[in-house]
Motif scaffolding. Structure first.
Motif, PDB file in Angstrom:
ATOM      1  N   ILE A  78       0.940  -1.239   0.074  1.00  0.00           N
ATOM      2  CA  ILE A  78      -0.155   0.055   0.066  1.00  0.00           C
ATOM      3  C   ILE A  78       0.915   1.209  -0.048  1.00  0.00           C
ATOM      4  O   ILE A  78       0.700   2.205  -0.763  1.00  0.00           O
ATOM      5  N   ALA A  79       1.815   1.244   0.934  1.00  0.00           N
ATOM      6  CA  ALA A  79       2.727   2.285   0.894  1.00  0.00           C
ATOM      7  C   ALA A  79       3.681   2.703  -0.215  1.00  0.00           C
ATOM      8  O   ALA A  79       3.547   3.825  -0.825  1.00  0.00           O
ATOM      9  N   ALA A  80       3.838   1.759  -0.974  1.00  0.00           N
ATOM     10  CA  ALA A  80       4.717   1.736  -2.183  1.00  0.00           C
ATOM     11  C   ALA A  80       3.729   1.968  -3.543  1.00  0.00           C
ATOM     12  O   ALA A  80       4.263   2.850  -4.347  1.00  0.00           O
ATOM     13  N   LEU A 101      -6.578  -2.663   7.925  1.00  0.00           N
ATOM     14  CA  LEU A 101      -7.635  -1.772   7.803  1.00  0.00           C
ATOM     15  C   LEU A 101      -7.331  -0.820   9.049  1.00  0.00           C
ATOM     16  O   LEU A 101      -7.464   0.546   8.760  1.00  0.00           O
ATOM     17  N   GLU A 102      -7.199  -1.405  10.205  1.00  0.00           N
ATOM     18  CA  GLU A 102      -6.696  -0.647  11.479  1.00  0.00           C
ATOM     19  C   GLU A 102      -5.264   0.126  11.213  1.00  0.00           C
ATOM     20  O   GLU A 102      -5.505   1.411  11.692  1.00  0.00           O
ATOM     21  N   LYS A 103      -4.515  -0.281  10.497  1.00  0.00           N
ATOM     22  CA  LYS A 103      -3.162   0.393  10.471  1.00  0.00           C
ATOM     23  C   LYS A 103      -3.101   1.542   9.386  1.00  0.00           C
ATOM     24  O   LYS A 103      -2.670   2.485   9.694  1.00  0.00           O
ATOM     25  N   VAL A 104      -4.112   1.231   8.399  1.00  0.00           N
ATOM     26  CA  VAL A 104      -4.343   2.063   7.340  1.00  0.00           C
ATOM     27  C   VAL A 104      -4.761   3.411   7.847  1.00  0.00           C
ATOM     28  O   VAL A 104      -4.566   4.734   7.431  1.00  0.00           O
ATOM     29  N   SER A 109      -1.392   9.871   6.318  1.00  0.00           N
ATOM     30  CA  SER A 109      -1.615  10.054   4.879  1.00  0.00           C
ATOM     31  C   SER A 109      -2.617   9.228   4.072  1.00  0.00           C
ATOM     32  O   SER A 109      -2.981   9.329   3.232  1.00  0.00           O
ATOM     33  N   LEU A 110      -3.122   8.038   4.844  1.00  0.00           N
ATOM     34  CA  LEU A 110      -3.941   7.091   4.375  1.00  0.00           C
ATOM     35  C   LEU A 110      -5.559   7.146   5.001  1.00  0.00           C
ATOM     36  O   LEU A 110      -6.245   6.371   4.776  1.00  0.00           O
TER      37      LEU A 110
END
Length: 601
Positions: A78-80, A101-104, A109-110
């Motif tokens: 996702i980050a890349a 989902l929780e980390k996003v 920025s997400l």
């Protein structure tokens, strides 16, 4: 541009995940951006499921669909990839969709990345949990292709509209401050790589508040749109702005706030080249706007800051362009100014003065001085009220040091009311003491353009009890000539109150001599610049004689300002001038000292 290796989340994309697009009118149509340009990332531990969904989406027109079948790598992918939307399976080994989902949502920025959850679990508890974690939508497996395409289409449309609201001005479709600073950051990096100069222009519309007050917000918004279009026209003119695209891509124009705009000039050979572009912008702005049958004039004051000479960071460069704008406005309307090395100190002093000025009225720091007006027999026939600011540290501050600032920050109307009220009250005091001496009060251009001026004057006359014929309002040429027809109407309303009207500083503005006969004037005050070289300068003699002849022909009273010598007075008396002011007679003095001039306590 590659992302910094130390932080894979933060690259040159926006924090909402969309790519950097320097456009002045964003395209949020589903058929273009949402399909061919949208980047879709699907995370599912079943490769076959990824391939099936990818085939659905590509057939529907999505040009870039990426799959990740290893949930342990989900977040780094996702980050890349920085997707525009995420399709996320819930039940995956090791790292579940809940974890992703929780980390996003915990990553700034997400936070607003659209996430559509795809799962075989259809119970209410699971749905509530994923929605509580911030999922955008929820689809049950097996996924219906038509429903998926419709849900994704709607999700991207909603995201595009949210991006638009976050990054664009709704009135002009120009980038807003938020987007412009991102654009500016990229532009400065490019200028650094290419070792090029660039200049930031910060533009403010003169008198825009008056337009809004007089014509309403609808007309005001139309003016803003017209200004935006003219700025874009300047950008398109490649001979005017170096290397600016003619199709609005990489547009450096933005609306920062209210009636403030910015223009970024890139790849300049030297910073001085910005002056030519700035003059061109001001010429474009000087042409009238025709809006709903109204001919509206707008001037622009502009401040210029240079990269890398003045600043190297976006916020700092914008701040210094704003400081240069303040310097330009201090010089008058429709001016431009480059940021100067000592401007920071001047800006700080001005900011301090502004802060003090905002509380001066409440702290009762203003006072009036009065300058007498004499006739040819040296009898006092009037007094001009002149405001002074008794600053606790700076001492007496003359009006030319703070009145322009008061006009700029919106304090001139309350200050003007205070001056008019105090001047009328003082004239009432003289009147009751047996000295009916007319008092003259200067009306600034901002006050004059206030539609409630006549009502204000009427209310103050009533409150103080001053006979109207003992009040003279001094108006400037600049205020009257901005809208000649309106000037006639406003002056007629003021004359209906019974007050006298004077044209101040005559000769320094743009009045047509033939036009003066249509104004409801009682007197003209000849500016001191025509008096100072009398009686030796031939040109000054010719001008003064002509003006006196004009005034007599119109049956007006003539006042000469700035009389400082006996020779000047003798010449003016001989030529038939009616009244005189100047240091030859008296400087402006407080009311107590002025009372002594006329022999009252």
């Amino acid at each position: 541009m590659s992302s910094p290796t130390t932080d894979p989340i933060h690259d040159d994309r926006y924090e909402d995940g969309s790519s950097v697009m320097l456009t002045s009118s964003p395209d949020i149509s589903v058929s273009t951006h949402h399909l061919s340009n949208a980047r879709i990332l699907m995370i599912d531990d079943e490769p076959l499921m990824i391939e099936v969904v990818k085939a659905f989406l590509e057939e529907a027109g999505y040009g870039e669909v990426i799959g990740c079948d290893d949930p342990s790598k989900a977040f780094s992918v996702i980050a890349a990839e920085r997707p525009d939307a995420l399709l996320l399976d819930l039940m995956m080994p090791g790292v579940s969709g809940f974890d992703v989902l929780e980390k996003v949502r915990a990553t700034e920025s997400l936070r607003y990345l659209p996430v559509i959850v795809l799962t075989a679990a259809s119970d209410a508890a699971t749905k509530l949990r994923v929605l509580g974690l911030g999922a955008t939508d929820f689809l049950s497996k097996p996924v219906d292709s038509s429903e998926l395409i419709l849900r994704l289409r709607n999700t991207l449309a909603f995201k595009a509209y949210g991006d638009y609201l976050a990054n664009y001005d709704g009135v002009t479709n120009l980038p807003n401050r938020n987007l412009f600073l991102k654009q500016l950051s990229l532009a400065l990096r490019e200028s650094q790589r290419e070792n090029k100069h660039c200049a930031l222009l910060h533009l403010n519309l003169d008198r825009f508040k008056v337009i809004n007050d007089n014509y309403g917000n609808r007309i005001g918004d139309a003016v803003l749109r017209g200004v935006a279009e003219r700025l874009r026209d300047c950008v398109r003119a490649r001979d005017g702005m170096a290397n600016m695209s003619a199709n609005n891509e990489d547009s450096p124009v933005a609306r920062i706030n209210g009636d403030e705009f910015t223009v970024l000039l890139q790849e300049l050979n030297q910073i001085d080249d910005a002056a030519g572009a700035t003059r061109r912008i001001q010429r474009h702005m000087s042409r009238p706007f025709m809006i709903e049958g109204h001919q509206i004039y707008v001037d622009a004051s502009i401040g210029i800051a240079a990269y890398p000479d003045d600043a190297r960071e976006p916020e700092d460069l914008l701040h210094k362009a704003q400081a240069a704008l303040s310097q330009a406005k201090a010089a008058g309307k429709n001016q431009f100014s480059f940021y100067a090395k000592d401007l920071h100190q001047r800006t700080q002093r001005r900011a301090s003065l502004e802060q003090d000025l905002r509380g001066a009225l409440e702290r009762n720091e203003f006072m009036l001085h009065f300058q007498p007006k004499f006739d040819a027999s040296l009898k006092i026939v009037g007094a001009e009220a002149l405001i002074r600011w008794n600053h606790p540290q700076r001492g007496l501050v003359p009006p030319d040091k703070f009145i322009p600032l008061a006009e700029e920050i919106g304090l001139i109307n309350p200050i003007g009311r205070w001056v008019l009220t105090r001047a009328c009250a003082q004239a009432v005091h003289w009147f009751k003491k047996g000295h009916p001496i007319p008092v003259a009060v200067n009306v600034s251009s901002v006050q004059y353009e206030d539609p409630g001026l006549a009502q204000l004057v009427q209310a103050i006359l009533k409150a103080t009890g001053l006979p109207p014929n003992l009040l003279t309002l001094e108006l400037t040429e600049g205020a009257l000539m901005r809208d000649a027809q309106k000037a006639i109407e406003i002056m007629a309303m003021l004359k209906a109150l019974g007050v006298n009207l004077s044209l101040d500083d005559f000769g320094t503005g743009y009045s047509s001599l033939a036009y003066i006969q249509h104004l409801s004037l009682d007197e003209l005050k000849l500016d001191r610049s025509f008096i100072k070289n009398l009686p030796d300068d031939y040109s000054s003699v010719a001008i003064v004689r002509s003006v006196i002849s004009l005034v007599k022909g119109l049956s007006l009273s003539m006042v000469a300002e700035g009389v400082e010598t006996q020779q000047q007075l003798d010449f003016l008396v001989q030529e038939g001038c009616d009244c005189f002011q100047g240091f030859f007679f008296s400087k402006p003095v407080p009311a107590e000292a002025w009372n002594g001039l006329i022999g009252i306590s």
